[in-house]
Design a protein around this motif. Sequence first.
Motif, PDB file in Angstrom:
ATOM      1  N   ASP A  84       0.828  -1.208   0.000  1.00 11.81           N
ATOM      2  CA  ASP A  84       0.000   0.000   0.000  1.00 11.81           C
ATOM      3  C   ASP A  84       0.869   1.267   0.000  1.00 11.81           C
ATOM      4  O   ASP A  84       0.594   2.229  -0.734  1.00 11.81           O
ATOM      5  CB  ASP A  84      -0.926   0.006   1.213  1.00 11.81           C
ATOM      6  CG  ASP A  84      -2.035  -1.042   1.111  1.00 11.81           C
ATOM      7  OD1 ASP A  84      -2.322  -1.486  -0.020  1.00 11.81           O
ATOM      8  OD2 ASP A  84      -2.590  -1.419   2.158  1.00 11.81           O
ATOM      9  N   ARG A  87       2.632   2.895  -3.246  1.00 15.16           N
ATOM     10  CA  ARG A  87       1.957   3.802  -4.187  1.00 15.16           C
ATOM     11  C   ARG A  87       2.565   5.194  -4.139  1.00 15.16           C
ATOM     12  O   ARG A  87       2.543   5.928  -5.134  1.00 15.16           O
ATOM     13  CB  ARG A  87       0.462   3.863  -3.888  1.00 15.16           C
ATOM     14  CG  ARG A  87       0.072   4.634  -2.617  1.00 15.16           C
ATOM     15  CD  ARG A  87      -1.426   4.506  -2.343  1.00 15.16           C
ATOM     16  NE  ARG A  87      -1.872   5.311  -1.219  1.00 15.16           N
ATOM     17  CZ  ARG A  87      -1.810   4.935   0.058  1.00 15.16           C
ATOM     18  NH1 ARG A  87      -1.276   3.734   0.361  1.00 15.16           N
ATOM     19  NH2 ARG A  87      -2.243   5.723   1.020  1.00 15.16           N
ATOM     20  N   LYS A  90       5.492   5.253  -6.440  1.00 17.57           N
ATOM     21  CA  LYS A  90       5.059   5.317  -7.841  1.00 17.57           C
ATOM     22  C   LYS A  90       4.585   6.721  -8.220  1.00 17.57           C
ATOM     23  O   LYS A  90       4.791   7.165  -9.346  1.00 17.57           O
ATOM     24  CB  LYS A  90       3.949   4.299  -8.080  1.00 17.57           C
ATOM     25  CG  LYS A  90       4.406   2.860  -7.917  1.00 17.57           C
ATOM     26  CD  LYS A  90       3.236   1.879  -8.020  1.00 17.57           C
ATOM     27  CE  LYS A  90       3.684   0.452  -7.791  1.00 17.57           C
ATOM     28  NZ  LYS A  90       2.549  -0.503  -7.781  1.00 17.57           N
ATOM     29  N   SER A  91       3.957   7.414  -7.282  1.00 15.63           N
ATOM     30  CA  SER A  91       3.459   8.763  -7.569  1.00 15.63           C
ATOM     31  C   SER A  91       4.555   9.817  -7.528  1.00 15.63           C
ATOM     32  O   SER A  91       4.365  10.939  -8.017  1.00 15.63           O
ATOM     33  CB  SER A  91       2.364   9.137  -6.558  1.00 15.63           C
ATOM     34  OG  SER A  91       2.932   9.395  -5.275  1.00 15.63           O
TER      35      SER A  91
END
Length: 332
Positions: A84, A87, A90-91
């Motif tokens: 979780d 993310r 990744k952003s």
Amino acid sequence: MTRPLIDKYGRHVSYLRVSVTDRCDFRCTYCMAESMIFLPKSEVLTLEELDQLCSAFIARGVRKLRLTGGEPLVRRGIMDLIKDLSRHLKSGALDELTMTTNGSQLATYADDLARLGVKRLNISLDSLDHQKFAEITRRGRLEQVLGGLEAAKQAGLKIKINTVALRNFNEDEISRLVAWCGKEGFDLCLIETMPLGDIDGDRTDQYLPLTAVRERLEQEYTLVPSNHVTPGPARYVTVAETGGRLGFITPLTHNFCEGCNRVRVTCTGTLYMCLGQEDHVDLRTALRSGEPEALDRLLDEAMLLKPKGHDFVIDRKGQKPAVGRHMSMTGG
């Protein structure tokens, strides 16, 4: 990003260390008492709460997140939390997601950690002698940790070994650790023992100043000053003979607080602005209130409480820890 976390001394808090559990499969003598009483489940943040808390800090400008324990890889569902949190990698909101571990579970989890975007690990390892390792950890098996390290290497994870320098225990082994880390391609960071928690022993017998360790190492190795810096407090040199990197964390012989960019959250949601001070803020109540603005307000209050520096000292008269909580509670 909302307003950044800046304390009253102008230091920008960009590094968060979060303990995901107070439990551990080892009982290292400088970290825990032999018979620890662990927290009831109701007091420990859920995985969802840990995600919410970390995300709130990231929204306020935290760029590096380190998961600690206890031993983080014994927390049930830990890989779901890491998935979780990935993310944010990744952003682009988070630069680095890392972990401090004793290495005992790495053979199982190394590949998944690498797949989820973890690139580096800190491994706590205080001896390469099987008998000494069993003695210092009270539970651990050195071969299990070495197997985990090999799995991490094969997964492409960068490794830093953290070694607590202990008088009359591993001080004669530090040179060997320097050579071994150089051969394996690991960074090595030496740490002075810190007066945290009642460990059923006298830390004055354990305390070994790293100034003395460095002087001894310089008789064998050429230590070249390095401009390598990390978000942590270590000061680095390069070992000319091995090409390896060697760091020193010296909370007692050198106060490293002037550039502190770190805060720590326990697995109960208690935010400590300094490892060596007791000032804290309860974030769990705000998390469970369901009011995001309440958590934001507490983070602002915490910045006003962050001290200029710690007060670590080995109390040779009273033999009491500077801080009552165990290292395993606050996170390494």
